[in-house]
Design a protein around this motif. Structure first.
Motif, PDB file in Angstrom:
ATOM      1  N   LEU A  89       0.847  -1.206   0.000  1.00  0.00           N
ATOM      2  CA  LEU A  89       0.000   0.000   0.000  1.00  0.00           C
ATOM      3  C   LEU A  89       0.874   1.245   0.000  1.00  0.00           C
ATOM      4  N   HIS A  90       1.933   1.214   0.804  1.00  0.00           N
ATOM      5  CA  HIS A  90       2.850   2.361   0.861  1.00  0.00           C
ATOM      6  C   HIS A  90       3.438   2.638  -0.514  1.00  0.00           C
ATOM      7  N   ARG A  91       3.802   1.573  -1.203  1.00  0.00           N
ATOM      8  CA  ARG A  91       4.393   1.718  -2.551  1.00  0.00           C
ATOM      9  C   ARG A  91       3.367   2.255  -3.540  1.00  0.00           C
ATOM     10  N   ALA A  92       2.075   2.052  -3.213  1.00  0.00           N
ATOM     11  CA  ALA A  92       1.007   2.563  -4.090  1.00  0.00           C
ATOM     12  C   ALA A  92       0.519   3.932  -3.646  1.00  0.00           C
ATOM     13  N   GLY A  93       1.163   4.481  -2.620  1.00  0.00           N
ATOM     14  CA  GLY A  93       0.781   5.812  -2.142  1.00  0.00           C
ATOM     15  C   GLY A  93      -0.483   5.814  -1.313  1.00  0.00           C
ATOM     16  N   ALA A 126      -5.242  -0.046  -4.972  1.00  0.00           N
ATOM     17  CA  ALA A 126      -4.586   0.885  -5.903  1.00  0.00           C
ATOM     18  C   ALA A 126      -5.517   1.227  -7.064  1.00  0.00           C
ATOM     19  N   HIS A 127      -6.263   0.220  -7.536  1.00  0.00           N
ATOM     20  CA  HIS A 127      -7.227   0.445  -8.631  1.00  0.00           C
ATOM     21  C   HIS A 127      -8.323   1.409  -8.184  1.00  0.00           C
ATOM     22  N   LEU A 128      -8.765   1.233  -6.945  1.00  0.00           N
ATOM     23  CA  LEU A 128      -9.805   2.127  -6.399  1.00  0.00           C
ATOM     24  C   LEU A 128      -9.264   3.553  -6.318  1.00  0.00           C
ATOM     25  N   LYS A 129      -8.033   3.680  -5.847  1.00  0.00           N
ATOM     26  CA  LYS A 129      -7.433   5.027  -5.696  1.00  0.00           C
ATOM     27  C   LYS A 129      -7.233   5.696  -7.056  1.00  0.00           C
ATOM     28  N   ASP A 130      -6.763   4.896  -8.029  1.00  0.00           N
ATOM     29  CA  ASP A 130      -6.391   5.482  -9.331  1.00  0.00           C
ATOM     30  C   ASP A 130      -7.584   5.703 -10.253  1.00  0.00           C
ATOM     31  N   SER A 131      -8.593   4.789 -10.130  1.00  0.00           N
ATOM     32  CA  SER A 131      -9.697   4.871 -11.104  1.00  0.00           C
ATOM     33  C   SER A 131     -11.041   5.204 -10.458  1.00  0.00           C
ATOM     34  N   GLY A 132     -11.097   5.084  -9.133  1.00  0.00           N
ATOM     35  CA  GLY A 132     -12.379   5.276  -8.454  1.00  0.00           C
ATOM     36  C   GLY A 132     -13.279   4.065  -8.555  1.00  0.00           C
ATOM     37  N   SER A 133     -12.781   3.018  -9.245  1.00  0.00           N
ATOM     38  CA  SER A 133     -13.617   1.825  -9.419  1.00  0.00           C
ATOM     39  C   SER A 133     -13.306   0.793  -8.328  1.00  0.00           C
TER      40      SER A 133
END
Ligand code: APR
Ligand code: PHB
Length: 396
Positions: free
Chosen positions: A21-25, A316-323
């Motif tokens: 998670l840390h690596r994904a910000g 990470a997908h949720l953070k980046d795409s909102g999906s």
């Protein structure tokens, strides 16, 4: 305090998830009820699949592993007074495993988390998880003598088989599938060089035995023992004598186990357990909190790593795409791999152990299955593929 992902448990699952998670910000907080020394010394597994090694390297936790891990291209099966080696690369298109103790994985991940990750609180015992079905679940825990709360966007239970996260799931929502085995393992660490340069899994009518290792100077060995066995009933000489009797290496190979002082001795139960689904609302389960495998197949740590890889990708997908599509698919995605590993672990356990209630007919079936592995490249490949682990695909 608030965090995006509240992680209960600072074992391999919780620590690797926090790192990914840390690596994904994505910020997280890890709450671990024991102290650092206890967590780092807890003797557990020792085999890493190639996919797990790759994840640790990608997460920046592979440096010491690459220096110190032992790369293994196969295992030895001993049965009916003979040995058969199962080669991994030739049967799996190049896959192999490494021997690198879980204690070392945990040490590496703790050091990284403390050095550059989010909060990792030791001696922080979680008592309750509330609001799993809301968008602001709350973790109640005690730390430094005070009752505290952590509000989260999501909570991940990485708190093992005896943790509290599963308690956040209301009765009737989840189902737990279980199997217990009529035997346990007596495991030892010994300052004695491994008897062989790969692991030996031995079927014997006296009971199963496994010769593993931690380094060229330290052996990790296991004996099947009855449930309820007290380690104090097994002095060192009795352990070494029984191991020699079960491996029976003296016949052709002229070998006997090299003996040395036993530095750690414990009895571990054998059980299979899967909790479905691995999610309720905003509380998700990973690793031993969701599933337990008997250690014969060396799957526990690798399954835990696979869970948190899938979960970190979903966050990470949720953070980046909102999906939330990958998050919504988390449980089903992981359970496919979990049940494959459960079956393999059951297969290795039931084929190699001598159930005290089994008949001579059952023993002949076991020997026939082992003979099949020794004589059929297809049967051997099935074992090799499962042992070295199926690749982690783009979503699992
Ligand atoms: N509050 C805080 N921490 C907790 C709580 C709690 N209420 N309950 C349990 N924990 C901690 C434990 O102290 C432990 O450090 O959660 C951690 C769970 O770690 P593991 O049991 O190692 O589970 P996991 O991280 O999923 O790793 C699976 O460990 O047990 C082996 O064979 C298993 O190799 C596999 C690996
Ligand atoms: C270990 O080294 O602890 C170990 C190895 C292989 C297994 C189980 C445990 O199947």
């Amino acid at each position: 305090m608030h965090t995006t992902v509240g992680i209960i448990g600072g074992g391999p699952s919780g620590l690797l998830l926090a790192r990914l998670l840390h690596r994904a910000g994505i910020d997280s907080v890890v709450l671990e009820r024991r102290d650092r020394v206890f967590v780092e010394q807890r003797q557990r597994a020792g085999i890493l699949e190639q996919a797990t090694v790759d994840v640790l390297r990608e997460a920046g936790a592979g440096a010491r592993l690459d220096r110190e891990a032992l790369v293994h291209d196969g295992i030895e099966l001993r049965f009916d007074g003979r040995s058969h080696r199962v080669d991994f690369p030739s049967l799996t298109g190049g896959r192999r495993v490494v021997v690198y103790a879980q204690t070392e994985v945990v040490k590496d991940l703790i050091a990284l988390q403390l050095d550059e990750g989010g909060p990792l609180l030791f001696d922080a015992e979680v008592h309750a998880v509330e609001g799993a079905d809301t968008d602001r679940p709350l973790i109640r825990y005690s730390h430094e003598g005070r009752e505290q709360t952590l509000s989260c966007d999501y909570v991940v239970g990485c708190d093992g088989f005896h943790g509290v996260a599963r308690g956040a799931v209301p009765d009737g929502v989840s189902t737990t599938f279980e199997r217990t085995y009529p035997y346990s393992w007596l495991g030892i660490l010994a300052d004695a060089p491994p008897v062989y340069d790969e692991l030996i899994y031995a079927h014997s009518e006296r009971g199963f035995a496994l010769a593993s290792m931690r380094s060229p100077a330290v052996s990790r060995l296991y004996l099947q023992v009855p449930n309820g066995t007290d380690p104090a009933d097994w002095p060192d000489d009795r352990i070494w004598d029984e191991l020699d009797a079960r491996f029976a290496l003296r016949d052709g190979a002229g070998q006997r186990l090299k003996r040395g002082p036993v530095t750690q001795k414990s009895v571990l139960p054998m059980r299979s357990s899967v909790t479905e689904p691995m999610r309720y609302g905003r509380v998700l389960l990973a690793g031993d909190a969701a599933h337990i495998v008997p250690p014969t197949g060396a799957k526990g740590l690798n399954l835990a790593a696979a869970d948190v890889v899938v979960l970190a990708r979903a966050f990470a997908h949720l953070k980046d795409s909102g999906s939330a599509e990958l998050l919504d698919a988390y449980s089903d995605t992981c359970l496919r791999r979990v049940w494959r590993a459960e079956h393999f672990s059951y297969f290795m356990t039931s084929t190699l152990h001598t159930d005290p209630r089994q008949s001579p007919f059952d023993t002949r079936l076991q020997l026939s299955q082992l003979e099949r592995i020794a004589t059929s490249p297809h049967a051997a490949a099935e074992l090799a593929e499962n042992y070295t682990g199926l690749p982690l695909g783009p979503t699992a």
